[in-house]
Write a protein that holds these residues in place. Sequence first.
Motif, short mmCIF file in Angstrom:
data_model
loop_
_atom_site.label_atom_id
_atom_site.label_comp_id
_atom_site.label_asym_id
_atom_site.label_seq_id
_atom_site.Cartn_x
_atom_site.Cartn_y
_atom_site.Cartn_z
N TYR A 103 0.51 -1.19 0.00
CA TYR A 103 0.00 -0.17 0.02
C TYR A 103 0.62 1.31 0.32
O TYR A 103 0.70 2.15 -0.30
CB TYR A 103 -0.77 0.26 1.51
CG TYR A 103 -1.42 1.05 1.16
CD1 TYR A 103 -2.38 1.34 0.38
CD2 TYR A 103 -1.31 2.42 2.45
CE1 TYR A 103 -3.81 2.69 0.25
CE2 TYR A 103 -2.28 3.20 2.93
CZ TYR A 103 -3.23 3.65 0.88
OH TYR A 103 -3.80 4.77 1.73
N MET A 104 1.70 1.61 0.56
CA MET A 104 3.15 2.63 0.68
C MET A 104 3.75 2.17 0.25
O MET A 104 3.60 4.25 -0.62
CB MET A 104 4.01 2.26 1.88
CG MET A 104 3.34 2.51 3.20
SD MET A 104 2.35 4.01 3.63
CE MET A 104 3.62 4.82 3.95
N GLU A 105 3.80 1.52 -0.99
CA GLU A 105 4.61 1.62 -2.39
C GLU A 105 3.76 2.33 -3.55
O GLU A 105 3.77 3.20 -4.28
CB GLU A 105 4.71 0.30 -2.70
CG GLU A 105 5.42 0.38 -4.17
CD GLU A 105 6.93 1.03 -3.96
OE1 GLU A 105 7.77 1.49 -4.89
OE2 GLU A 105 7.74 2.09 -3.36
N GLN A 106 1.73 1.70 -3.62
CA GLN A 106 1.09 2.31 -4.60
C GLN A 106 0.88 3.71 -3.90
O GLN A 106 0.94 4.26 -5.35
CB GLN A 106 -0.04 1.42 -3.85
CG GLN A 106 -0.22 0.12 -4.54
CD GLN A 106 -1.30 -0.49 -4.54
OE1 GLN A 106 -2.04 0.29 -3.51
NE2 GLN A 106 -1.64 -2.17 -5.15
N THR A 107 1.13 4.18 -3.19
CA THR A 107 0.71 5.98 -2.56
C THR A 107 1.69 6.55 -3.09
O THR A 107 1.42 7.33 -3.25
CB THR A 107 -0.11 5.65 -1.50
OG1 THR A 107 -0.65 5.09 -0.63
CG2 THR A 107 0.03 6.86 -0.81
N THR A 108 3.36 5.69 -2.58
CA THR A 108 4.51 6.87 -3.12
C THR A 108 3.56 7.14 -4.83
O THR A 108 4.05 7.64 -5.47
CB THR A 108 5.87 6.31 -2.88
OG1 THR A 108 5.25 5.50 -0.92
CG2 THR A 108 6.55 6.80 -3.58
N ILE A 109 3.97 6.03 -5.91
CA ILE A 109 4.00 6.00 -7.13
C ILE A 109 3.29 6.64 -7.81
O ILE A 109 3.58 7.46 -8.71
CB ILE A 109 3.74 4.04 -7.34
CG1 ILE A 109 4.64 3.57 -7.35
CG2 ILE A 109 3.48 4.44 -9.16
CD1 ILE A 109 5.92 3.23 -8.02
N LEU A 110 1.38 6.44 -7.45
CA LEU A 110 0.62 7.68 -7.57
C LEU A 110 1.30 8.48 -7.51
O LEU A 110 0.91 9.54 -8.47
CB LEU A 110 -1.38 7.44 -6.91
CG LEU A 110 -1.63 5.91 -6.83
CD1 LEU A 110 -2.44 6.31 -6.24
CD2 LEU A 110 -2.28 5.78 -8.60
N SER A 111 1.64 8.97 -6.32
CA SER A 111 2.47 10.95 -6.53
C SER A 111 3.17 10.66 -7.29
O SER A 111 3.14 12.21 -7.22
CB SER A 111 2.28 10.95 -4.40
OG SER A 111 4.21 9.91 -4.43
N ARG A 112 4.15 10.08 -7.70
CA ARG A 112 5.02 10.51 -8.06
C ARG A 112 4.28 9.99 -10.02
O ARG A 112 5.84 9.88 -11.05
CB ARG A 112 6.29 9.56 -8.20
CG ARG A 112 6.43 9.55 -7.37
CD ARG A 112 7.74 8.99 -6.88
NE ARG A 112 8.05 9.22 -5.17
CZ ARG A 112 9.70 9.22 -4.87
NH1 ARG A 112 10.40 8.56 -5.29
NH2 ARG A 112 9.34 9.69 -3.48
N GLY A 113 3.19 10.02 -10.57
CA GLY A 113 3.01 10.23 -11.38
C GLY A 113 2.79 8.68 -12.46
O GLY A 113 2.50 8.48 -13.45
#
Length: 171
Positions: free
Chosen positions: A106-116
């Motif tokens: 989940y944390m990785e998914q959130t980070t990925i979304l924030s980076r485009g």
Amino acid sequence: MEEFLLVDGYNIVNSWPELKAIASDNLENAREKLIDIMQNYQAYKGINIIIVFDAHHSNAAIENIEIYGNIQVIYTRQYQTADQYIEKWVNDMGKYRRIRVATSDYMEQTTILSRGGIRMSARELLLEVELAQKELEDVHINKILPKQNLLSDRVDKSTLAKLEKLRRQNS
């Protein structure tokens, strides 16, 4: 726009039941099976796929990149996780490419979304891979097997004409 799929290797291995079962006996075999599955998927979809495996507990000073067909397999360097590698890659390349990242972290998914990037869970990837496999099988079967099982589909025209002539003589 060029499309990339980055796969968090160990996250997928530990999420897919088939791979998890293989990994319980032999992690190397599970990695190879994932690579094989993704090679087939890549061949069908025609997208760029990068599988990233953690190697942060190794002594490697640099990451190791291996090529399997059209797939890149990255083993991260010492002290670097797959998540860190993927985040940096998306951050550096996200402006120029369409990037999907397959992980259930989940944390990785959130980070990925924030980076485009576009997030994709392990389950979503599994369903997509299974659908592609089914579509490929359907296309392959439909190409090989005629739509109807008719003699005229398998016999050349001159033979059909002779058969028709014989049929008319005997009726």
